[in-house]
Design a protein around this motif. Sequence first.
Motif, PDB file in Angstrom:
ATOM      1  N   GLY A 150      32.511   1.787  19.851  1.00 46.47           N
ATOM      2  CA  GLY A 150      31.493   2.306  20.758  1.00 46.47           C
ATOM      3  C   GLY A 150      31.773   2.622  22.360  1.00 46.47           C
ATOM      4  N   GLY A 151      31.614   4.306  22.234  1.00 46.43           N
ATOM      5  CA  GLY A 151      31.639   4.917  24.130  1.00 46.43           C
ATOM      6  C   GLY A 151      32.713   5.442  24.164  1.00 46.43           C
ATOM      7  N   MET A 152      33.122   6.242  22.998  1.00 51.44           N
ATOM      8  CA  MET A 152      35.164   6.655  22.915  1.00 51.44           C
ATOM      9  C   MET A 152      34.724   7.913  22.152  1.00 51.44           C
ATOM     10  SD  MET A 152      36.224   4.089  24.079  1.00 51.44           S
ATOM     11  CE  MET A 152      38.235   4.864  24.086  1.00 51.44           C
ATOM     12  N   GLU A 153      33.805   8.101  21.824  1.00 47.82           N
ATOM     13  CA  GLU A 153      33.190   9.729  20.741  1.00 47.82           C
ATOM     14  C   GLU A 153      31.608   9.997  20.430  1.00 47.82           C
ATOM     15  OE1 GLU A 153      35.302  11.861  19.146  1.00 47.82           O
ATOM     16  OE2 GLU A 153      37.159  11.040  18.942  1.00 47.82           O
ATOM     17  N   VAL A 154      31.269  11.250  20.358  1.00 41.47           N
ATOM     18  CA  VAL A 154      30.336  10.918  20.492  1.00 41.47           C
ATOM     19  C   VAL A 154      28.824   9.765  19.198  1.00 41.47           C
ATOM     20  CG1 VAL A 154      30.056  13.312  21.265  1.00 41.47           C
ATOM     21  CG2 VAL A 154      30.559  12.539  18.475  1.00 41.47           C
ATOM     22  N   THR A 155      30.240   9.231  18.721  1.00 40.37           N
ATOM     23  CA  THR A 155      29.799   8.408  17.770  1.00 40.37           C
ATOM     24  C   THR A 155      30.547   7.257  17.739  1.00 40.37           C
ATOM     25  OG1 THR A 155      30.810   8.127  15.363  1.00 40.37           O
ATOM     26  CG2 THR A 155      28.703   9.812  15.924  1.00 40.37           C
ATOM     27  N   ALA A 156      30.041   5.853  17.140  1.00 47.49           N
ATOM     28  CA  ALA A 156      31.354   4.416  17.595  1.00 47.49           C
ATOM     29  C   ALA A 156      32.452   5.199  16.201  1.00 47.49           C
ATOM     30  CB  ALA A 156      30.048   3.722  16.876  1.00 47.49           C
ATOM     31  N   ILE A 157      33.177   4.287  16.113  1.00 47.08           N
ATOM     32  CA  ILE A 157      34.272   5.001  15.624  1.00 47.08           C
ATOM     33  C   ILE A 157      34.886   3.720  15.272  1.00 47.08           C
ATOM     34  CG2 ILE A 157      34.941   7.313  16.410  1.00 47.08           C
ATOM     35  CD1 ILE A 157      37.109   5.189  18.096  1.00 47.08           C
ATOM     36  N   ARG A 158      35.122   3.594  13.945  1.00 44.06           N
ATOM     37  CA  ARG A 158      36.156   2.372  13.262  1.00 44.06           C
ATOM     38  C   ARG A 158      37.218   3.138  13.147  1.00 44.06           C
ATOM     39  NH1 ARG A 158      34.071  -0.428   8.708  1.00 44.06           N
ATOM     40  NH2 ARG A 158      35.301  -1.623   8.280  1.00 44.06           N
ATOM     41  N   LEU A 159      38.223   1.464  13.765  1.00 45.21           N
ATOM     42  CA  LEU A 159      39.760   1.920  13.828  1.00 45.21           C
ATOM     43  C   LEU A 159      40.347   1.171  12.293  1.00 45.21           C
ATOM     44  CD1 LEU A 159      39.840   0.181  17.700  1.00 45.21           C
ATOM     45  CD2 LEU A 159      39.636   2.694  16.741  1.00 45.21           C
ATOM     46  N   VAL A 160      40.009   2.084  11.667  1.00 42.20           N
ATOM     47  CA  VAL A 160      40.538   2.299  10.375  1.00 42.20           C
ATOM     48  C   VAL A 160      42.395   1.657   9.621  1.00 42.20           C
ATOM     49  CG1 VAL A 160      40.140   2.705   7.512  1.00 42.20           C
ATOM     50  CG2 VAL A 160      37.990   3.441   9.580  1.00 42.20           C
ATOM     51  N   GLU A 161      42.703   3.078  10.206  1.00 46.84           N
ATOM     52  CA  GLU A 161      44.160   2.614   9.876  1.00 46.84           C
ATOM     53  C   GLU A 161      45.042   1.180  10.600  1.00 46.84           C
ATOM     54  OE1 GLU A 161      46.307   5.593  11.569  1.00 46.84           O
ATOM     55  OE2 GLU A 161      45.306   6.987   9.907  1.00 46.84           O
ATOM     56  N   ILE A 162      44.355   0.704  11.933  1.00 40.30           N
ATOM     57  CA  ILE A 162      45.102  -0.871  12.400  1.00 40.30           C
ATOM     58  C   ILE A 162      43.992  -1.609  11.920  1.00 40.30           C
ATOM     59  CG2 ILE A 162      43.849  -1.745  14.826  1.00 40.30           C
ATOM     60  CD1 ILE A 162      43.901   0.499  16.591  1.00 40.30           C
ATOM     61  N   GLU A 163      42.662  -0.997  10.992  1.00 37.59           N
ATOM     62  CA  GLU A 163      42.672  -2.689  10.176  1.00 37.59           C
ATOM     63  C   GLU A 163      42.907  -2.467   9.463  1.00 37.59           C
ATOM     64  OE1 GLU A 163      38.487  -1.504   9.143  1.00 37.59           O
ATOM     65  OE2 GLU A 163      37.887  -1.893  10.949  1.00 37.59           O
ATOM     66  N   GLN A 164      43.868  -1.554   9.016  1.00 33.72           N
ATOM     67  CA  GLN A 164      44.527  -1.495   7.047  1.00 33.72           C
ATOM     68  C   GLN A 164      46.120  -2.016   7.630  1.00 33.72           C
ATOM     69  OE1 GLN A 164      44.527   2.179   5.544  1.00 33.72           O
ATOM     70  NE2 GLN A 164      42.722   1.409   4.570  1.00 33.72           N
ATOM     71  N   GLU A 165      46.613  -1.521   8.857  1.00 34.81           N
ATOM     72  CA  GLU A 165      47.292  -2.524   9.250  1.00 34.81           C
ATOM     73  C   GLU A 165      47.752  -3.590   9.121  1.00 34.81           C
ATOM     74  OE1 GLU A 165      49.338   0.128  12.018  1.00 34.81           O
ATOM     75  OE2 GLU A 165      49.296   1.526  10.965  1.00 34.81           O
ATOM     76  N   ALA A 166      46.793  -3.896   9.846  1.00 33.54           N
ATOM     77  CA  ALA A 166      46.459  -6.096  10.271  1.00 33.54           C
ATOM     78  C   ALA A 166      46.462  -6.526   9.237  1.00 33.54           C
ATOM     79  CB  ALA A 166      45.703  -5.514  10.539  1.00 33.54           C
ATOM     80  N   ILE A 167      46.683  -6.322   7.802  1.00 31.60           N
ATOM     81  CA  ILE A 167      46.228  -6.836   6.750  1.00 31.60           C
ATOM     82  C   ILE A 167      47.636  -7.449   6.366  1.00 31.60           C
ATOM     83  CG2 ILE A 167      46.423  -6.743   4.091  1.00 31.60           C
ATOM     84  CD1 ILE A 167      43.839  -5.368   4.648  1.00 31.60           C
ATOM     85  N   GLY A 168      48.324  -8.924   6.122  1.00 33.29           N
ATOM     86  CA  GLY A 168      49.051  -9.883   6.176  1.00 33.29           C
ATOM     87  C   GLY A 168      50.184 -10.194   7.700  1.00 33.29           C
ATOM     88  N   ASN A 169      49.226  -9.465   8.452  1.00 34.65           N
ATOM     89  CA  ASN A 169      49.872  -9.825   9.975  1.00 34.65           C
ATOM     90  C   ASN A 169      49.191 -11.363  10.358  1.00 34.65           C
ATOM     91  OD1 ASN A 169      50.679  -6.968   9.934  1.00 34.65           O
ATOM     92  ND2 ASN A 169      49.769  -6.834  11.930  1.00 34.65           N
TER      93      ASN A 169
END
Lengths: 291, 788, 164
Positions: free
Chosen positions: A219-238
Amino acid sequence: MKPAPFTYHDAQSLEEALALLAEHGDEAKLIAGGQSLVAMMNLRLAQPGHLIDINGIAGLDGIERDGESLLIGALACHADIAGSDLVREACPILADAAGHIGQYAIRQRGTIGGSLSHADPAAEWPLMAILMDAKIEIAQPSGDRRTVEGADFIQSIYTTDLGPDEVLTRVRFPCVERDEGWAFKSFARRRGDYFIVAVGATLALDGAGRVSRLRLALGGMEVTAIRLVEIEQEAIGNTPDGDWIEHIAAAARGAGEPADDQHADAEYRRELACVLVTDALAEALNRSGRG
Amino acid sequence: MSRVNDSNNFLSIGKSLPRKEDRRLLTGQGRYLDDIQVAGELHACFVRSPYQHALILAIDTEAAEAAPEVVAVVTGKDLAEWTTTHRMAPPIDGLLPIEMTALPADKVRFHGDPVACIVATDRYLAEDASELVEVDYEPLDPVCDMFKAMEDGAPLIEKDMGTNLISHQTFETGNILHVMESAGRVVESTFSTPRQTPLPIETRGCIAEWDEGTQHLTVHVGNQAPHPYRSALAGRLKLKETQVTVIVPDVGGGFGQKIALYREELTIAALARHLKRPVRWREDRMENLLAASHAREDFVRTRAAVDANGRITGLTLELVEDFGAYCFFPANYLARVVAVILTGPYDIGEYAFDVKVVLTNKCGNGPMRAPMAITSWVMEGTIDNIARELGLDPVQVRRLNMVADDAYPHVMATGETMEDINPGAALERGLEAIGYADFRRRQEADREHGIYRGLGICSVVESTTYGSKFYKAAGIPGSGHECAWVKVDPSGTIRASAGVMATGQGYETSFSQAVAEGLGVNPQDVDIKLGNTDIAPYGMGSRGARGGTAGGGTLYLAATGVREKALAIAAKLLGLNTAYQLTMRDGRVCRLIDDDIQETDLTLADIARTAYLDPTRLPDGMEPGLEVTRAYDPPPMTYSNSCHFCEVVVDVPTGAVEISRYVVVENCGNVLNPQIVEGQQLGAIVMGLSGSLFEQVVYDESGYNQTGLLADYLVATASDMPNIEILSVATPNRRTPIGLKGMAEGGVMGSIGAISNAVSDALSPFGAVVENHPISPSRLRLMLREKT
Amino acid sequence: MDKVAFRLNVNGMDHDVLAEPRKLLSDAIREDIGLTGTHVGCEHGVCGACTVLIDGKPQRACLVFAIQAQGQAITTIENVTGEDGGYSPLQQALHEEHGLQCGFCTPGIVVTMEAYLKENPDPSERDIRDVLSGNLCRCTGYQSIVKAVQKAARRMRGEDTEVA
């Protein structure tokens, strides 16, 4: 600083509230806790001709568990959510975030439904709704219900998907899994202020200690909160370790398009995002099965 | 009197009596302005300018006048008929005269300038009507930056003045130019505090009642200086002073914002007289933030000539203050004090200052607790910069330059005489308390782990009380004297009053102690009556940390006068030739026989009864009654001193500052009530910390005030503030009754410097120095980014 | 807009009020009911001076319309007393510790902390400061208020009343 005149309606049922909304259209405004609305009315920034009080509607303030979901009624106040054993057990990040909202007296009256409907970009509930893929339940004029994903509900600054003739009734959050780590981190000028930047994270690991699911929202980085979807997906298996956290925090730094304001410039928000993501992931990892 | 200044002999003062005020304030029975209801009262609100600089072409009040329950809508043109124009033109070198009307009729000068006043039967309805007033403005170019305001061709706030530079004062000692030119090294430092606002939790407001039968105006108003206020109000309304009574109820804080007669209050008083009905106005918080006097906003540069050891051989000060658009006070008066007392405890013989005060399109400035707040930060920050540049220990540089405690009285380069202070002792006592050497070791060790600790030291020499001679010497009109009376009624009950007025300082308690000490009675038996100009004697009010010394000191003198008379009567009644061996203890006459004190049967009540009801028994020639009025003019200045030590940890990644320890060593002389004094010190320190860390009135580039809400103008909350340890190295003032000094502002001066120096110390590995406030996390990060 | 009649229960007593629906609870308590101990400091919910208890919970009276509080129990500073009718332990501690100066913010603080100490009889200093952060005080610097709340909490728990 006195509000403009209005007609007051004390709705005793959802049907009555919907009928009043249908009757008075754009002139009407719902009031729940009123912790933002009344201040705006006192400043005459809001001047509804009809104020429809929904506090008298029974059953809208419940907190209950439904299988793998936690159901929080629109009228549940921040203090009740923060203090609820059920919430602490089923989805503790919500209790933690609720406890960060405003000040003690504000938390006694402000509600989750009101906060989501108000959609302040620096408020906790919109961030939580987006982080946790909350399902926002809405009563329509016909009496039918519809459900909207958190990320679709919060559209922009002070703007939501809620129609002027609809009532937000309940929010459905997924329960966190056993051993799923979580953390809410926020940075504000003072205790209780709207945050400059906030981070919500949940982290589930598989049997081998690798990431099976990461939720990460800023939150606080845009006019709404944002979900870091790409980062979330890349993280799987790490394998989550210090380097991994550093890598994700660096990626989070570039998220969104923050703006300058009186309390923080854009670059500072990026720095905070990086620091808070680092702290949040470390804490979530600590709370996870492996921690 | 032998016992004066010997604190060991005091019976009533110097004791932490719990406050008399608390009973009503803790139970919701206080009487603040808004708690007073007057039959038939009307409610007012103001229409304010959305523009920062614009001509008023026309104001259409017709729709507002027709709104429900509206009684009147008035503008600057109406007020011009009922009030005089205020001309601020004291005979001060370098200060230009300036005029101000009740409400502006020609043009608005800042965002929030009042242009019309609505009077209705209800505040809600008045606000409804205020939305119907239509003002036709012609926007003018604004000037909102004090440096741009000084440029040729800048928009003028006051056209007739021909400049925005309303005050320019300079001073230099004989040899300063030579010292600066020939110095081996000159260390330059800059400092800047932003615009702040005093923010009492109770806003301004007033209730005005006009009695047509007696042609008398009564104004209820929260104010620190009721009599000067009355004088100003009577003058502006063309009334005799006897036609005006000012009554001050409980006041919810002032901090300098409740001294002047404001335009809104003048308007309400004029309206009450015009309408012949009571009118009340309660400022709302947004008005308070936009349009009640602001404070500070200054830029300071020092240049210090030093030798290789860090000895300061000469110092120059440049100061520019942004005073806003209106002058409720002489524009030079706040900044001048900074320049006059800057060198504080340091022995700096060669000195020069250049002080400019500039008008801009912002709310007018006024005092705020410690108008000279920046002084100690400037001096102590300069010293820290010298230490950093020369690679010296900042404590050593302080020791090297300090006037020795036994060398006081010391005359500063500006001619001010400081006496009865001990900055050396305060510094050393504090260093010992915090464990200076150990701190430096911890600081060094923790840096290895990424923990950045800093220690800020700030010595303060606080100018307090401000006697008439100071005003005269500074060219400021007015006086520093105070007046008080003490009356014993026929039944023996005791009343006392003075011209000062409390806004939370607990005068009802501490003054009762001063009277009790002087008279020889129990403080519980003394009723202090303040804040009604028909009851209190004409005094100069509460400001400049003068309440204790001027107010309490004068009351003490009046009380000793009553005691002398009472004992003279007692001697007669006891058949003694002289009162020489008599004294008063707890309201009873006692005889001093050798070192022994023997009670007599005679009480103060007996004496009072005789004085009023049986005057033929009085000594020959003595007037009946038992009351004394005294005026007292304190020394030009009483100086207090303190040394502040602030330890911080700066979280370098986020720029967050945590205060980990705060120690202050105080010398404010003898005190009337130690607990109340401690409360003043704590409050002052926190006000300074709050200002340094959070507070800033923000005007955007076009002059629009962006801090009209408490969500935007941030002040410290309980979670942001540390616990403060207070130590004492008190020595009495030799010239004042009871050895008093003032102390309510030094905490602000010291904490501003201590926190700033602490953060700079923490960030010294990065070469970052705090030069601006507030010390916000984002500003610190910006500084660190620029350094790396 | 017309005034409407409604009933408020304040400090255990019913009061009939005739006011516009827009009348703020803070104004109704002060003007219509005549209890002026509840102070108005900002009217946008930040300063905390107007805090009252509604059904036992501290809430900003400036962020509630009076008409909304029908049927609820409102408690103001005027109803805070000790068992003997004198000071409550919190008021007594504030008096002893010089926890108030101008007193304008005091009613909001007393009302808030009375409720909080019932919820948490043994708060840490951090807890106290956290709750107190909802009440702005410009005079005291907060320290003496915090000390007073700690002292009151100890006394209410029946512990040693000596101040450390």
